[in-house]
Write a protein that holds these residues in place. Structure first.
Motif, PDB file in Angstrom:
ATOM      1  N   ILE A  77       0.728  -1.293   0.021  1.00 27.60           N
ATOM      2  CA  ILE A  77       0.006  -0.130   0.058  1.00 27.60           C
ATOM      3  C   ILE A  77       0.714   1.347  -0.106  1.00 27.60           C
ATOM      4  O   ILE A  77       1.746   1.238   0.783  1.00 27.60           O
ATOM      5  CB  ILE A  77      -0.858  -0.138   1.379  1.00 27.60           C
ATOM      6  CG1 ILE A  77      -2.087  -1.114   0.955  1.00 27.60           C
ATOM      7  CG2 ILE A  77      -1.747   1.276   1.459  1.00 27.60           C
ATOM      8  CD1 ILE A  77      -1.644  -2.335   1.331  1.00 27.60           C
ATOM      9  N   ILE A  78       0.805   1.974  -1.263  1.00 30.85           N
ATOM     10  CA  ILE A  78       1.585   3.138  -0.917  1.00 30.85           C
ATOM     11  C   ILE A  78       0.849   4.571  -0.578  1.00 30.85           C
ATOM     12  O   ILE A  78      -0.336   4.574  -1.120  1.00 30.85           O
ATOM     13  CB  ILE A  78       1.704   3.541  -2.584  1.00 30.85           C
ATOM     14  CG1 ILE A  78       2.706   2.187  -3.239  1.00 30.85           C
ATOM     15  CG2 ILE A  78       2.743   4.835  -2.786  1.00 30.85           C
ATOM     16  CD1 ILE A  78       2.439   2.268  -4.826  1.00 30.85           C
ATOM     17  N   LEU A  79       1.436   4.963   0.255  1.00 29.52           N
ATOM     18  CA  LEU A  79       0.754   6.281   0.915  1.00 29.52           C
ATOM     19  C   LEU A  79       1.234   7.778   0.367  1.00 29.52           C
ATOM     20  O   LEU A  79       1.982   7.753  -0.346  1.00 29.52           O
ATOM     21  CB  LEU A  79       0.877   6.354   2.568  1.00 29.52           C
ATOM     22  CG  LEU A  79       0.808   5.180   3.162  1.00 29.52           C
ATOM     23  CD1 LEU A  79       1.281   5.376   4.652  1.00 29.52           C
ATOM     24  CD2 LEU A  79      -0.595   4.713   3.111  1.00 29.52           C
ATOM     25  N   LYS A  80       0.399   8.770   0.422  1.00 27.91           N
ATOM     26  CA  LYS A  80       0.814  10.061  -0.188  1.00 27.91           C
ATOM     27  C   LYS A  80       1.943  10.298   0.241  1.00 27.91           C
ATOM     28  O   LYS A  80       2.763  11.186  -0.537  1.00 27.91           O
ATOM     29  CB  LYS A  80      -0.574  11.092   0.096  1.00 27.91           C
ATOM     30  CG  LYS A  80      -0.221  12.320  -0.731  1.00 27.91           C
ATOM     31  CD  LYS A  80      -1.556  13.230  -0.301  1.00 27.91           C
ATOM     32  CE  LYS A  80      -1.258  14.408  -1.085  1.00 27.91           C
ATOM     33  NZ  LYS A  80      -2.370  15.263  -1.036  1.00 27.91           N
ATOM     34  N   SER A  81       2.407  10.065   1.566  1.00 28.09           N
ATOM     35  CA  SER A  81       3.693  10.652   1.977  1.00 28.09           C
ATOM     36  C   SER A  81       4.835   9.900   1.504  1.00 28.09           C
ATOM     37  O   SER A  81       6.092  10.414   1.706  1.00 28.09           O
ATOM     38  CB  SER A  81       3.675  10.137   3.646  1.00 28.09           C
ATOM     39  OG  SER A  81       3.712   8.947   3.929  1.00 28.09           O
ATOM     40  N   GLY A  82       4.476   9.000   0.568  1.00 28.85           N
ATOM     41  CA  GLY A  82       5.754   8.064  -0.252  1.00 28.85           C
ATOM     42  C   GLY A  82       6.089   6.910   0.859  1.00 28.85           C
ATOM     43  O   GLY A  82       6.757   5.852   0.267  1.00 28.85           O
TER      44      GLY A  82
END
Length: 416
Positions: free
Chosen positions: A151-156
């Motif tokens: 899972i890729i978060l907006k924060s990187g």
């Protein structure tokens, strides 16, 4: 080899996300369940639902009858409701110390009349079950791995999971993630909305309610859709349960027609057209010299009656003895089959429901697992399921989330 804990990620901090996370964590205490919510206010929609009271579910305990309240998804939900239905919802909340009440129309609310009761229950129960809650954490992507998901978060930052539950409601990011994982999406369009009617004379009657009325949506050569129930005249047109239910069933066709359509209103559906005519003839015979505007002979609000006679070209000074049979027939027509033009879509401020989402043939409704991607599950409004007003949308969320959570919890034997 020592088994490691099952890593479960739930994306979406609404009703379905919390309920699925709780069901999984309670069923498998060894699982590590993380719930990720993009906003800083989880359960925001629950908080404002039902006018701030939260219409938790509906007192319809027969799955065969229950599914009839879903314009889309009813067939798929039939088996699901046999495993978790409104009575199970009532019992679940009672087990957490939250007692519900059933109102005269079948809607079920917390006895506190406050949606905060439901929100607090879900948050506290999730915490007690060990669910890790990440708020203000938008997800921008998901990748399938050999085993599990990244899972890729907006924060990187990235997070890994063995199982993934998408419970993103009707947000576009949820549809995007599902599509990237190989699922087809039925384009979302609004459901549960009011009708704009351009007639200023009708709108001047704002605040008048009539129960029941029958509404028929004329769709050209298609079979007309209809609903019977309470109607409320508003300053933009009409609202009320009958309108909202009709909007749900007609959501797609109305969207295709740009919310321009012909609506037939029967203001006295409990009477036949012949009975309405006979009632009016009786008044005409008994009170020939009385003003029609003041002696109506049918059970309708006074101001609405005056509006309807004006549509039949009858003035406030006209006497019963003065009107012809042709005018009388026109009045009967206005009462039982009045034609109104829908000129646009209003809003239903207490809810925001769409039809559309992940296409249902690609989901196993026994477990809510994807038939295309093992380990991927769906719950709630991300699916192409929507119900009419009255607690039915929450019930489909509770049911699909519970089934998903239980199924995820059971699949831990290959985690090493």
């Amino acid at each position: 080899m020592k088994l490691r804990s099952l890593e479960v990620i739930v994306i979406g901090g609404g009703a379905a996300g919390f309920f699925g996370a709780i069901a999984c964590a309670q069923a498998n205490p060894q699982a590590h369940v993380t719930l990720i919510e993009a906003s800083r206010q989880p359960l925001a929609k629950v908080l404002i639902s039902g006018g701030g009271r939260c219409n938790v579910t509906h007192a319809c305990f027969d799955p065969e009858v229950l599914v009839q309240n879903y314009p889309r998804g009813g067939k798929a939900l039939r088996g699901a409701f046999s495993r978790f239905q409104p009575q199970d919802t009532v019992d679940w909340f009672a087990s957490q110390g939250v007692h519900l009440k059933t109102e005269a129309d079948g809607r079920i609310f917390p006895v506190t009349n406050s949606s905060e009761t439901i929100v607090e229950c879900l948050i506290k129960t999730a915490a007690k079950a060990g669910v890790e809650l990440l708020i203000g954490t938008p997800v921008v992507g998901v990748k399938c791995k050999e085993k599990g998901f990244e899972i890729i978060l907006k924060s990187g930052e990235t997070k890994n999971s063995d199982r993934l539950l998408l419970a993103t409601g009707n947000s576009l990011i949820g549809y995007k993630l599902a599509k990237e994982l190989g699922h087809q999406i039925e384009a979302p369009v609004p459901s549960l909305f009011t009708f704009n009617i351009g007639d200023p004379q009708l709108r001047s009657l704002a605040g008048i309610s009539v129960n029941p009325v029958n509404l028929r949506l004329s769709l050209g050569n298609k079979t007309p859709l209809q609903q019977t129930g309470p109607l409320l005249i508003t300053h933009w047109g009409i609202s009320g349960p009958a309108v909202l239910k009709l909007s749900a069933w007609g959501a797609r066709i109305l969207n295709q027609n740009r919310y321009q359509a012909q609506l037939l209103i029967n203001w006295l559906p409990d009477l036949s057209q012949t009975e309405v005519r006979e009632n009016l003839l009786t008044v005409k015979q008994e009170w020939p010299k009385k003003a029609i505007a003041l002696h109506r002979g049918v059970d309708l609000p006074h101001r609405l009656w005056q509006y309807l006679i004006s549509r039949a070209d009858i003035t406030t000074e006209d006497r019963w003895a003065e009107i012809s049979n042709k005018t009388l027939n026109k009045l009967v027509q206005e009462i039982t089959q009045g034609i109104y033009l829908i000129s646009g879509k209003g809003v239903f401020k207490e809810e925001f429901v769409t039809c559309g989402g992940v296409k249902l043939p690609f989901v196993n409704f026994k477990t809510m697992e994807s038939k295309l991607v093992p380990g991927l599950y769906f719950a709630g409004e991300v699916l192409d399921i929507d119900g009419v007003t009255g607690g039915f949308n929450f019930q489909s969320a509770w049911t699909t989330a519970y089934l998903a959570g239980i199924a995820i919890a059971a699949l831990s034997d290959d985690i090493v």
